[in-house]
Design a protein around this motif. Structure first.
Motif, PDB file in Angstrom:
ATOM      1  N   ALA A  37       0.944  -1.296  -0.020  1.00 59.17           N
ATOM      2  CA  ALA A  37       0.071   0.012  -0.073  1.00 59.17           C
ATOM      3  C   ALA A  37       0.790   1.252  -0.033  1.00 59.17           C
ATOM      4  O   ALA A  37       0.206   2.353  -0.468  1.00 59.17           O
ATOM      5  CB  ALA A  37      -0.917   0.136   1.331  1.00 59.17           C
ATOM      6  N   LEU A  38       2.134   1.238   0.306  1.00 58.21           N
ATOM      7  CA  LEU A  38       2.785   2.629   0.495  1.00 58.21           C
ATOM      8  C   LEU A  38       3.910   2.549  -0.386  1.00 58.21           C
ATOM      9  O   LEU A  38       4.978   3.411  -0.535  1.00 58.21           O
ATOM     10  CB  LEU A  38       3.600   2.373   2.033  1.00 58.21           C
ATOM     11  CG  LEU A  38       2.614   2.480   3.204  1.00 58.21           C
ATOM     12  CD1 LEU A  38       3.480   2.377   4.475  1.00 58.21           C
ATOM     13  CD2 LEU A  38       1.244   3.407   3.067  1.00 58.21           C
ATOM     14  N   LEU A  39       4.025   1.781  -1.595  1.00 52.44           N
ATOM     15  CA  LEU A  39       4.814   1.871  -2.504  1.00 52.44           C
ATOM     16  C   LEU A  39       4.831   3.429  -3.131  1.00 52.44           C
ATOM     17  O   LEU A  39       5.909   3.830  -3.648  1.00 52.44           O
ATOM     18  CB  LEU A  39       4.701   0.785  -3.583  1.00 52.44           C
ATOM     19  CG  LEU A  39       5.111  -0.528  -3.149  1.00 52.44           C
ATOM     20  CD1 LEU A  39       4.696  -1.522  -4.245  1.00 52.44           C
ATOM     21  CD2 LEU A  39       6.548  -0.676  -2.843  1.00 52.44           C
ATOM     22  N   TRP A  40       3.691   3.949  -3.256  1.00 53.27           N
ATOM     23  CA  TRP A  40       3.373   5.367  -3.816  1.00 53.27           C
ATOM     24  C   TRP A  40       4.376   6.199  -3.186  1.00 53.27           C
ATOM     25  O   TRP A  40       5.118   7.242  -3.767  1.00 53.27           O
ATOM     26  CB  TRP A  40       1.999   5.805  -3.832  1.00 53.27           C
ATOM     27  CG  TRP A  40       1.459   6.214  -2.289  1.00 53.27           C
ATOM     28  CD1 TRP A  40       1.179   5.142  -1.626  1.00 53.27           C
ATOM     29  CD2 TRP A  40       1.772   7.261  -1.697  1.00 53.27           C
ATOM     30  NE1 TRP A  40       0.718   5.529  -0.638  1.00 53.27           N
ATOM     31  CE2 TRP A  40       1.258   6.931  -0.545  1.00 53.27           C
ATOM     32  CE3 TRP A  40       2.499   8.525  -2.053  1.00 53.27           C
ATOM     33  CZ2 TRP A  40       1.169   7.671   0.449  1.00 53.27           C
ATOM     34  CZ3 TRP A  40       2.253   9.434  -0.955  1.00 53.27           C
ATOM     35  CH2 TRP A  40       1.618   9.201   0.353  1.00 53.27           C
ATOM     36  N   ALA A  41       4.671   6.107  -1.856  1.00 50.52           N
ATOM     37  CA  ALA A  41       5.462   6.922  -0.964  1.00 50.52           C
ATOM     38  C   ALA A  41       6.986   6.717  -1.427  1.00 50.52           C
ATOM     39  O   ALA A  41       7.854   7.697  -1.819  1.00 50.52           O
ATOM     40  CB  ALA A  41       5.581   6.654   0.571  1.00 50.52           C
ATOM     41  N   LEU A  42       7.579   5.563  -2.118  1.00 49.32           N
ATOM     42  CA  LEU A  42       8.811   5.222  -2.604  1.00 49.32           C
ATOM     43  C   LEU A  42       8.900   5.950  -4.040  1.00 49.32           C
ATOM     44  O   LEU A  42      10.117   6.714  -4.363  1.00 49.32           O
ATOM     45  CB  LEU A  42       9.123   3.703  -2.898  1.00 49.32           C
ATOM     46  CG  LEU A  42       9.599   3.025  -1.522  1.00 49.32           C
ATOM     47  CD1 LEU A  42       9.652   1.632  -1.869  1.00 49.32           C
ATOM     48  CD2 LEU A  42      10.382   3.610  -0.834  1.00 49.32           C
ATOM     49  N   VAL A  43       7.789   5.934  -4.811  1.00 48.57           N
ATOM     50  CA  VAL A  43       7.469   6.618  -6.167  1.00 48.57           C
ATOM     51  C   VAL A  43       7.870   8.038  -5.842  1.00 48.57           C
ATOM     52  O   VAL A  43       8.607   8.717  -6.763  1.00 48.57           O
ATOM     53  CB  VAL A  43       6.725   6.202  -6.684  1.00 48.57           C
ATOM     54  CG1 VAL A  43       6.538   7.226  -8.052  1.00 48.57           C
ATOM     55  CG2 VAL A  43       6.423   4.814  -7.215  1.00 48.57           C
ATOM     56  N   PHE A  44       7.171   8.665  -4.841  1.00 49.97           N
ATOM     57  CA  PHE A  44       7.354  10.220  -4.642  1.00 49.97           C
ATOM     58  C   PHE A  44       8.856  10.622  -4.278  1.00 49.97           C
ATOM     59  O   PHE A  44       9.373  11.425  -4.728  1.00 49.97           O
ATOM     60  CB  PHE A  44       6.263  10.720  -3.711  1.00 49.97           C
ATOM     61  CG  PHE A  44       6.521  12.131  -3.374  1.00 49.97           C
ATOM     62  CD1 PHE A  44       6.145  13.091  -4.153  1.00 49.97           C
ATOM     63  CD2 PHE A  44       7.605  12.601  -2.170  1.00 49.97           C
ATOM     64  CE1 PHE A  44       6.372  14.601  -4.003  1.00 49.97           C
ATOM     65  CE2 PHE A  44       7.548  13.868  -1.759  1.00 49.97           C
ATOM     66  CZ  PHE A  44       7.019  14.926  -2.728  1.00 49.97           C
ATOM     67  N   SER A  45       9.348   9.725  -3.441  1.00 52.61           N
ATOM     68  CA  SER A  45      10.502   9.904  -2.920  1.00 52.61           C
ATOM     69  C   SER A  45      11.592   9.897  -3.834  1.00 52.61           C
ATOM     70  O   SER A  45      12.778  10.645  -3.877  1.00 52.61           O
ATOM     71  CB  SER A  45      11.174   8.908  -1.684  1.00 52.61           C
ATOM     72  OG  SER A  45      11.284   7.802  -2.122  1.00 52.61           O
ATOM     73  N   VAL A  46      11.737   9.100  -4.946  1.00 55.30           N
ATOM     74  CA  VAL A  46      12.567   8.949  -6.147  1.00 55.30           C
ATOM     75  C   VAL A  46      12.356  10.352  -6.789  1.00 55.30           C
ATOM     76  O   VAL A  46      13.343  10.915  -7.196  1.00 55.30           O
ATOM     77  CB  VAL A  46      12.352   7.754  -6.962  1.00 55.30           C
ATOM     78  CG1 VAL A  46      12.886   7.710  -8.205  1.00 55.30           C
ATOM     79  CG2 VAL A  46      12.650   6.466  -6.395  1.00 55.30           C
ATOM     80  N   PHE A  47      11.234  10.368  -7.175  1.00 60.02           N
ATOM     81  CA  PHE A  47      10.967  12.016  -7.822  1.00 60.02           C
ATOM     82  C   PHE A  47      11.811  13.241  -6.884  1.00 60.02           C
ATOM     83  O   PHE A  47      12.427  14.110  -7.626  1.00 60.02           O
ATOM     84  CB  PHE A  47       9.456  12.215  -7.808  1.00 60.02           C
ATOM     85  CG  PHE A  47       9.243  13.533  -8.171  1.00 60.02           C
ATOM     86  CD1 PHE A  47       9.231  14.064  -9.743  1.00 60.02           C
ATOM     87  CD2 PHE A  47       8.471  14.505  -7.251  1.00 60.02           C
ATOM     88  CE1 PHE A  47       8.765  15.450 -10.036  1.00 60.02           C
ATOM     89  CE2 PHE A  47       8.355  15.733  -7.925  1.00 60.02           C
ATOM     90  CZ  PHE A  47       8.409  16.061  -8.800  1.00 60.02           C
TER      91      PHE A  47
END
Length: 417
Positions: A37-47
């Motif tokens: 559920a929290l993978l989107w946070a990793l996507v944002f952190s990469v950005f």
């Protein structure tokens, strides 16, 4: 070989820095407790990391100086300059000394899982009470920095990052992730009950202030001012960032996925990485455990090299010394940090007061460095390479996130009182 790796450069040092034991632990807990559920946070952190690191690299290439040197010139008022410089020293030099114990301890966990039956290691630890793996891994990190020129250090870290990639992604594939759930978690933001601090922690383990000092200085050394066309150097730097930073994000995603596949919904509580490694064997075979152990050892060792290196770059730049790997102050800085880390890890000491101090300093420093970086990127010294409107908007967005991270870091630190 060098041509094949030409897309890797200083941004690989950033990936090696943020994929450390702290990231492995945070990502593992996120996967075990909340699944995908929290993978989107990793996507944002990469950005967010790509936005800030592009600015840091551009600053280093165009000015030929590291972030520390640019801060000395940007902040001229004594009432602002000296508190800022002291804060950087406190957060990055002293703080990295405390965290270095965790970096080496993480590498030790991986080494012990791989070589648990080596008699000499067990005998040494029984007789002396010291962890021989901590001494070996600390000596290896010191050797890379002492004997290596920048190109050699860069290549060593490229190898470690590729090793981490193969190990953690290999572990993920062995655990057969739920692809629809993975894609949903990466693309659709959601915050399950009680997950807010974990979201902030996932971003905070990737967006860290010392990586900005590391990247600006290493980019200035990779592409020295006047030795290469600036436009070509910036293009190569952006390609480097576009390859290395997302690769780091993929490694973090693989760790979350592995923990989700092994623990989420099982009713078991994951408390540490060792438990994750042990839990993989009955479910997915010994190969998964070996891959995780290799990845953990590479992650700890890569951070054990980059954390002292970043501190040395920051301190040398702030006091006006050249960013030369053989310069006495430079060597003394990273050597002290490695020695402190080895002692903390070998003796099993967790310096709570120093870690608390480092968390407070880092919590204050991150938004300050983001703000200073944005101001530097709009300074006339950059000429045509100043930030454009879109770059400033993205930078302000990341600055706002850094304020959130700062609040979390300070709240966590003061909760330890």
């Amino acid at each position: 070989m060098s041509k094949k790796l030409s897309c890797f450069g200083p941004a690989t040092l950033v990936t090696a820095a943020f994929i450390g034991p702290g990231t492995v632990i945070t990502a593992s807990l996120a996967g075990a407790n909340y699944g995908y559920a929290l993978l989107w946070a990793l996507v944002f952190s990469v950005f967010a990391t790509m936005v800030l690191q592009e600015m840091a690299a551009r600053l280093g290439i165009v000015t030929g100086r590291g972030l520390g040197e640019n801060l000395r010139e940007l902040v001229t008022l004594p009432l602002l300059r000296w508190p800022l410089l002291l804060l950087v020293v406190a957060a990055i030099v002293i703080g990295n000394s405390a965290y270095q114990g965790g970096n080496i301890s993480g590498a030790v966990l991986g080494a012990e899982a791989l070589f648990a039956d080596v008699y000499l290691i067990k005998y040494w630890q029984t007789v002396s009470g010291l962890n021989l793996w901590a001494l070996i891994l600390g000596a290896l990190a010191a050797a890379v920095l002492w004997f290596g020129q920048y190109k050699w250090i860069e290549r060593c870290l490229i190898v470690l990052v590729l090793l981490m990639s193969l190990a953690f992604i290999g572990t993920m594939l062995l655990t057969k992730p739920d692809l629809p759930a993975l894609l949903t978690g990466a693309l659709l933001p959601q915050i399950p009950a009680g997950a807010l601090l974990t979201v902030v922690a996932l971003i905070g383990t990737t967006v860290v202030p010392y990586s900005l000092f590391l990247h600006a200085a290493s980019a200035a050394q990779k592409w020295p001012k006047g030795s290469i066309d600036t436009t070509k150097a910036l293009s190569a730097s952006r390609t480097d960032i576009a390859v290395a930073i997302p690769l780091g994000g993929l490694i973090s995603l693989a760790i979350v996925s592995t923990a989700a596949a092994a623990f989420f919904g099982s009713g078991q509580q994951l408390e540490n990485v060792t438990q994750l490694a042990q839990g993989l064997t009955p479910l997915f075979g010994s190969a998964a455990t070996w891959c995780l152990a290799i990845g953990l050892m590479a992650a700890g060792l890569s951070s054990a090299i980059t954390a002292p290196l970043a501190a040395a770059y920051a301190l040398s730049g702030l006091v006006g010394k050249p960013l030369n790997l053989t310069q006495p102050l430079f060597r003394l800085t990273w050597l002290v940090i490695i020695v402190v880390g080895v002692l903390l890890s070998s003796l099993g000491i967790r310096p709570l007061s120093v870690i608390w101090f480092a968390q407070v300093a880092n919590g204050i420093l991150l938004p300050l460095i983001c703000l200073c970086l944005l101001l530097a990127m709009n300074h006339k010294v950059l000429g045509q390479y100043k930030n454009n409107r879109w770059q400033n908007l993205l930078g302000v967005l990341v600055l706002l996130v850094s304020l959130l991270l700062s609040g979390r870091s300070l709240a966590l630190a003061f909760s330890l009182l």
